[in-house]
Design an enzyme around this catalytic site. Structure first.
Site, PDB file in Angstrom:
ATOM      1  N   CYS A 172      64.590 -51.039  13.505  1.00 41.34           N
ATOM      2  CA  CYS A 172      64.672 -49.766  12.776  1.00 41.34           C
ATOM      3  C   CYS A 172      65.701 -49.790  11.662  1.00 41.34           C
ATOM      4  O   CYS A 172      65.856 -48.801  10.941  1.00 41.34           O
ATOM      5  CB  CYS A 172      64.962 -48.641  13.752  1.00 41.34           C
ATOM      6  SG  CYS A 172      63.838 -48.659  15.163  1.00 41.34           S
ATOM      7  N   HIS A 312      70.614 -41.475  10.892  1.00 46.98           N
ATOM      8  CA  HIS A 312      69.540 -42.224  11.555  1.00 46.98           C
ATOM      9  C   HIS A 312      68.885 -41.334  12.607  1.00 46.98           C
ATOM     10  O   HIS A 312      67.663 -41.218  12.650  1.00 46.98           O
ATOM     11  CB  HIS A 312      70.115 -43.489  12.182  1.00 46.98           C
ATOM     12  CG  HIS A 312      69.083 -44.364  12.817  1.00 46.98           C
ATOM     13  ND1 HIS A 312      68.106 -44.996  12.087  1.00 46.98           N
ATOM     14  CD2 HIS A 312      68.864 -44.698  14.121  1.00 46.98           C
ATOM     15  CE1 HIS A 312      67.332 -45.702  12.903  1.00 46.98           C
ATOM     16  NE2 HIS A 312      67.759 -45.535  14.139  1.00 46.98           N
ATOM     17  N   GLU A 323      76.060 -41.594  17.050  1.00 47.45           N
ATOM     18  CA  GLU A 323      76.130 -41.363  15.605  1.00 47.45           C
ATOM     19  C   GLU A 323      77.025 -40.175  15.275  1.00 47.45           C
ATOM     20  O   GLU A 323      77.773 -40.203  14.283  1.00 47.45           O
ATOM     21  CB  GLU A 323      74.740 -41.159  15.016  1.00 47.45           C
ATOM     22  CG  GLU A 323      74.750 -41.123  13.500  1.00 47.45           C
ATOM     23  CD  GLU A 323      73.384 -41.231  12.866  1.00 47.45           C
ATOM     24  OE1 GLU A 323      73.315 -41.466  11.638  1.00 47.45           O
ATOM     25  OE2 GLU A 323      72.363 -41.086  13.576  1.00 47.45           O
ATOM     26  N   LYS A 344      64.074 -37.485  10.733  1.00 44.23           N
ATOM     27  CA  LYS A 344      63.142 -37.834  11.801  1.00 44.23           C
ATOM     28  C   LYS A 344      62.712 -36.635  12.624  1.00 44.23           C
ATOM     29  O   LYS A 344      61.743 -36.726  13.386  1.00 44.23           O
ATOM     30  CB  LYS A 344      63.760 -38.916  12.700  1.00 44.23           C
ATOM     31  CG  LYS A 344      63.933 -40.255  12.011  1.00 44.23           C
ATOM     32  CD  LYS A 344      64.511 -41.305  12.953  1.00 44.23           C
ATOM     33  CE  LYS A 344      64.770 -42.624  12.240  1.00 44.23           C
ATOM     34  NZ  LYS A 344      65.867 -42.539  11.260  1.00 44.23           N
ATOM     35  N   HIS A 349      59.902 -41.183  14.089  1.00 51.14           N
ATOM     36  CA  HIS A 349      60.645 -42.416  13.830  1.00 51.14           C
ATOM     37  C   HIS A 349      59.686 -43.461  13.292  1.00 51.14           C
ATOM     38  O   HIS A 349      58.864 -44.009  14.033  1.00 51.14           O
ATOM     39  CB  HIS A 349      61.303 -42.899  15.117  1.00 51.14           C
ATOM     40  CG  HIS A 349      62.319 -43.986  14.894  1.00 51.14           C
ATOM     41  ND1 HIS A 349      62.487 -44.614  13.665  1.00 51.14           N
ATOM     42  CD2 HIS A 349      63.217 -44.564  15.729  1.00 51.14           C
ATOM     43  CE1 HIS A 349      63.436 -45.518  13.776  1.00 51.14           C
ATOM     44  NE2 HIS A 349      63.895 -45.501  15.002  1.00 51.14           N
ATOM     45  N   PHE A 409      67.278 -51.694  17.210  1.00 53.45           N
ATOM     46  CA  PHE A 409      67.399 -52.376  18.491  1.00 53.45           C
ATOM     47  C   PHE A 409      67.995 -53.767  18.245  1.00 53.45           C
ATOM     48  O   PHE A 409      67.687 -54.428  17.257  1.00 53.45           O
ATOM     49  CB  PHE A 409      66.037 -52.529  19.150  1.00 53.45           C
ATOM     50  CG  PHE A 409      65.542 -51.298  19.867  1.00 53.45           C
ATOM     51  CD1 PHE A 409      66.306 -50.144  19.949  1.00 53.45           C
ATOM     52  CD2 PHE A 409      64.299 -51.301  20.477  1.00 53.45           C
ATOM     53  CE1 PHE A 409      65.851 -49.022  20.613  1.00 53.45           C
ATOM     54  CE2 PHE A 409      63.831 -50.183  21.150  1.00 53.45           C
ATOM     55  CZ  PHE A 409      64.601 -49.042  21.217  1.00 53.45           C
TER      56      PHE A 409
END
Length: 423
Positions: A172, A312, A323, A344, A349, A409
């Protein structure tokens, strides 16, 4: 062709943008949808989702690649490649580029378009076909439709760009890495222009089933538009999306020489690793903090000068928490003055495309002086106290500098710093 390298890093501006996603099929419709707080999430239609616990997705609606591909080419390209070609065409048109570049521009133009998953529909469907009917039934286009670098290659073939060309794969964080590395390519003089971004078309039963098995996805199937809720205490996972974002990055002097109008300036890029866990962020978002600090350092910008953060913010419990903690650490006493948004909440996502699509939204926010809302934010996380997360309604404010975060990830982090173009 003669090559010369700058004595100091060159300034890099954005001169064109293109996107296709669950909210809109170009930049204008996407921006209108984001400002209106319109969710792109609905029940999955690209496959029958009845066997999976998460039956919702942010799919691209009404996508038609026939403007860039004929019927035979459409059959021989995966959906992710088609999305990239359409967005590259949009970006090039806004930048005032010809449909196909000639020398010397062609040799000084490159492509970095990444994908977290590549042509997963092609890969899985051909594997199933092999299992049912044998390997001699596999399509001869199986490999070039499925591997992750072919979108970049196809964009080069379509545009004539023969400069640096490759794909980045960092889950991502892919879109953010692609833009950052394209920026570095231009800064050091290896290209004058770059098509850069990320693309994903991963809404397939196997892929979504894999995320569902990890318990990473929202199961709020009865109310799809409410399912993606970054920073909200009721969040229960992310919603899979698809789409693409492509930006034209260009050396400032090159843009000026051809009379192009800059949309914004990309001034900083940071990339780090958590080295912590395959899916969970490092405690306190320390990797995100280091990426942002490196990007700001390269930009020569102090944290107190940042007006806006495009987060994000996937709508996962631990990711959003980390975050929020990172934002507090990065900005300190200034944190409450920064307008934060989570795209998002509407886009879902989009995985490898997220960093590029959100970069486009960041550029638009700087240009328009408006911050899109974080929708579905009814009961903010305890870590959000005192922060401006732009809940549910867009806000209007002057902005000069913005930070866009992307995390993947494997613990891979990117941060991009944009500055409004004032001419």
């Amino acid at each position: 062709m003669s090559w010369s390298w700058p004595e100091r890093p060159r300034r890099v501006v954005i001169t064109g943008m293109g996107t296709v996603n669950g909210v809109g099929n170009d930049v204008a419709s996407t921006w209108d949808g984001l400002l209106a707080g319109r969710s792109g999430v609905a029940r999955t239609t690209l496959f029958d989702p009845s066997r999976i616990t998460s039956r919702i997705a942010a799919e691209v609606k009404g996508f038609d690649p026939s403007d860039v591909l004929d019927r035979k080419e459409i059959r021989r390209t995966d959906r992710y490649i088609q999305l990239a070609l359409v967005c590259a065409r949009q970006a090039g048109a806004q930048a005032g580029l010809p449909a196909r570049l000639d020398e010397p521009a062609a040799g000084r133009t490159g492509v970095i378009i990444g994908s977290g998953l590549g042509g997963v529909a092609t890969l899985f469907d051909n594997v199933l076909l092999m299992g049912e009917r044998g390997p001699d039934r596999i399509s001869p286009f199986f490999i070039p439709m499925g591997i992750s670098n072919v979108a970049a290659g196809q964009v080069a073939m379509a545009t004539g760009a023969i400069g640096p060309n490759f794909a980045i794969v960092s889950a991502c964080a892919t879109g953010g890495h692609a833009l950052g590395e394209a920026w570095e390519t231009i800064r050091r003089g290896d290209a004058d222009m770059m098509f850069a971004g990320g693309v994903e078309a991963g809404i397939h039963e196997a892929t979504v089933g894999g995320f569902a098995s990890m318990k990473a996805l929202s199961t709020r199937n009865d109310a799809p538009e409410l399912a993606s809720r970054p920073f909200d205490k009721g969040r229960d996972g992310f919603v899979v999306g698809e789409g693409c974002g492509v930006l034209i990055l260009e050396a400032l002097e090159h843009a000026e020489a051809r009379g192009a109008t800059p949309l914004a300036e990309l001034v900083g890029y940071g990339a780090t690793a958590d080295a912590w866990h395959i899916t969970l962020p490092a405690p306190g978002g320390v990797g995100a903090v280091r990426a942002a600090r490196r990007a700001l350092e390269k930009a020569g910008i102090e944290p107190a000068e940042v007006d806006h953060v495009n987060a994000h913010a996937t709508s996962t419990p631990e990711g959003d928490k980390a975050e929020l903690q990172a934002i507090r650490t990065i900005f300190g006493d200034h944190a409450g003055s920064v307008a934060v948004t989570a795209n998002k909440s509407m886009l879902g996502h989009t995985l490898g495309a997220a960093g590029a699509i959100e970069a486009i939204a960041t550029v638009m926010a700087l240009r328009d002086g408006r911050v899109p809302p974080t929708i579905n934010l009814e009961d903010p996380d305890d870590n959000a106290v005192g922060l401006d997360l732009t809940p549910n309604t867009a806000s209007r404010r002057p902005m000069r500098v913005a930070l866009s975060n992307s995390f993947g990830f494997g613990g891979q982090n990117t941060a991009l710093v944009f500055r409004r173009w004032d001419g």
